[in-house]
Structures are given as C-alpha cells and as structure tokens.
Motif scaffolding. Structure first.
Motif, mmCIF file in Angstrom:
data_model
loop_
_atom_site.group_PDB
_atom_site.id
_atom_site.type_symbol
_atom_site.label_atom_id
_atom_site.label_comp_id
_atom_site.label_asym_id
_atom_site.label_seq_id
_atom_site.Cartn_x
_atom_site.Cartn_y
_atom_site.Cartn_z
ATOM 1 N N GLY A 8 34.024 -100.562 37.429
ATOM 2 C CA GLY A 8 34.038 -99.305 36.480
ATOM 3 C C GLY A 8 34.778 -99.642 35.172
ATOM 4 O O GLY A 8 34.675 -98.922 34.233
ATOM 5 N N THR A 9 35.455 -100.811 34.926
ATOM 6 C CA THR A 9 36.081 -101.073 33.648
ATOM 7 C C THR A 9 35.163 -101.278 32.686
ATOM 8 O O THR A 9 34.551 -102.255 32.857
ATOM 9 C CB THR A 9 37.357 -102.026 33.809
ATOM 10 N N ARG A 10 35.408 -100.738 31.606
ATOM 11 C CA ARG A 10 34.524 -100.888 30.319
ATOM 12 C C ARG A 10 35.474 -102.014 29.373
ATOM 13 O O ARG A 10 36.522 -101.707 29.007
ATOM 14 C CB ARG A 10 34.122 -100.019 29.605
ATOM 15 N N LEU A 11 34.836 -103.032 29.012
ATOM 16 C CA LEU A 11 35.336 -104.089 28.204
ATOM 17 C C LEU A 11 35.131 -103.645 26.824
ATOM 18 O O LEU A 11 34.235 -103.147 26.499
ATOM 19 C CB LEU A 11 34.677 -105.490 28.387
ATOM 20 N N SER A 96 28.588 -105.136 24.707
ATOM 21 C CA SER A 96 29.647 -104.443 25.476
ATOM 22 C C SER A 96 29.402 -104.746 27.084
ATOM 23 O O SER A 96 28.562 -105.319 26.975
ATOM 24 C CB SER A 96 29.578 -102.706 25.116
ATOM 25 N N GLY A 97 30.480 -104.359 27.681
ATOM 26 C CA GLY A 97 30.454 -104.912 28.883
ATOM 27 C C GLY A 97 30.844 -103.998 30.037
ATOM 28 O O GLY A 97 32.041 -103.024 29.637
ATOM 29 N N LEU A 98 30.514 -103.874 31.326
ATOM 30 C CA LEU A 98 30.983 -102.742 32.387
ATOM 31 C C LEU A 98 31.015 -103.861 33.475
ATOM 32 O O LEU A 98 30.065 -104.254 33.982
ATOM 33 C CB LEU A 98 29.950 -101.560 32.428
ATOM 34 N N VAL A 99 32.506 -103.881 33.836
ATOM 35 C CA VAL A 99 32.700 -104.386 35.299
ATOM 36 C C VAL A 99 31.941 -103.689 36.466
ATOM 37 O O VAL A 99 32.324 -102.497 36.656
ATOM 38 C CB VAL A 99 34.370 -104.415 35.700
ATOM 39 N N GLU A 100 31.036 -104.346 37.232
ATOM 40 C CA GLU A 100 30.235 -103.516 38.216
ATOM 41 C C GLU A 100 30.671 -103.825 39.644
ATOM 42 O O GLU A 100 30.818 -102.630 40.384
ATOM 43 C CB GLU A 100 28.813 -104.220 38.145
ATOM 44 N N GLU A 101 31.014 -105.096 39.626
ATOM 45 C CA GLU A 101 31.724 -105.446 41.006
ATOM 46 C C GLU A 101 32.873 -106.430 41.018
ATOM 47 O O GLU A 101 32.944 -107.345 40.177
ATOM 48 C CB GLU A 101 30.580 -105.868 41.983
ATOM 49 N N VAL A 102 33.898 -106.388 41.739
ATOM 50 C CA VAL A 102 34.978 -107.247 41.819
ATOM 51 C C VAL A 102 35.139 -107.607 43.441
ATOM 52 O O VAL A 102 35.202 -106.921 44.498
ATOM 53 C CB VAL A 102 36.132 -106.756 41.619
#
Length: 178
Positions: A8-11, A96-102
């Motif tokens: 959910g983090t936006r880069l 732009s980037g969005l962390v989808e999964e960790v």
C-alpha cells in the motif's frame, strides 16, 4: 526490510525529461538501430510525428526508478512492462510506484509512467532488499577476479557480448541470482 516496503505504500514520483539525446542514446546503448528511434524524417515517413523512445530504454528507466527509490540494498529480480503512449522529445515522463505485496525481503511494486499524451508504461517489478549493500570495490574485485600473474580477459568483440537483440521482449528475470 525498510519502512517504505509495506503493501500500500506509494513511492515518490520521478520526473524524467524526455530529450532527443535520451531517446537516441538509449536506442544506441541497447543496440536498437531502428530508424524511428534516431531519424525524425524516417519516423515521420512511418507515421510518427517524431522519433520515440524504445522499450529497452523505458525498461532501464523503470529499473532506475526502483533502485533510486529503494537505494543500494535493492536487487531487481524481474521487470515486466507494457508500453502505451509513445515518449517523444520535449515531454516529461513521470514514474510512480505502489508497493502491492511484501513477502519477507521481496516486494512486488506496480510502476506507471505517464507523459503529456497518456500512459507510456505500466509494469510490475519484483525486488529483493538485502541487509546491506555490497561495497563497490568488493563488487568490482569479484567481477574481475583473475589468477595472480595473468592478464585480464579481453572484452568481447562488439556484437558478440550478451547484449539484448533488438526486438526482444523487455523482461528481466533475475530470480536465479542469490
């Protein structure tokens, strides 16, 4: 894993000015000699208003975006992209980037690049974050290790290295690297 790598983090975005030099240099560096990437007149003859960026340059810029944002501890494992609106000289591409999964030390990040006419690139990057970066001198000595008293191996002749051939898919898969 750093705090930035939470689902959910936006880069933070990265603005890249799209210059004629960037387009031509990227095509040459990736050995893509198609005239639409360096000859404006030929590009117009083929229906484009100007030269435009090739997929391998875009792929490299997506990788740069991720490593710029995550730092030297980031190791790209795979980059898969799809192109949309062309990147022409004089425009600005905003990545732009969005962390989808960790999952442990591995993250999947959705990347989008937009320019003045629309969405240039969409893709997914899988990245592993290591505990600490390898020192540049250590990395160089490992890459150029040779037996004492021997001459370094010659560089491959142009066109015989492991470069990507023009027209190949722009996917980097480094899953075999540990």
């Amino acid at each position: 894993m750093t705090d930035v790598l939470k689902a959910g983090t936006r880069l933070p975005p990265l603005e890249i000015p799209v210059t004629r030099t960037l387009i031509v240099a990227g095509a040459i560096a990736s050995r893509d000699y198609q005239d639409v990437h360096h000859d404006a007149e030929r590009a117009r003859e083929k229906g484009s208003p100007d030269v435009f960026m090739n997929i391998l340059t875009t792929n490299g810029l997506v990788g740069r975006y991720i490593t710029d944002r995550l730092g030297p501890v980031a190791v790209l494992r795979s980059v898969a992209i799809r192109l949309g609106a062309p990147n022409y000289p004089g425009d600005i591409m905003v990545l732009s980037g969005l962390v989808e999964e960790v999952d442990g030390d591995t993250a999947t990040i959705r990347v989008v690049g937009e320019n003045g006419i629309g969405r240039h690139v969409t893709g997914t990057v899988t990245v592993t974050v290591t505990a600490q970066p390898q020192a540049p001198a250590q990395a160089q000595s490992q890459a150029t290790a040779q037996a004492p008293g021997t001459a370094p191996a010659p560089a491959p002749a142009p066109g015989t290295g492991t470069g990507t051939a023009p027209g190949t898919a722009a996917t980097l898969d480094r899953g075999d690297v540990s």
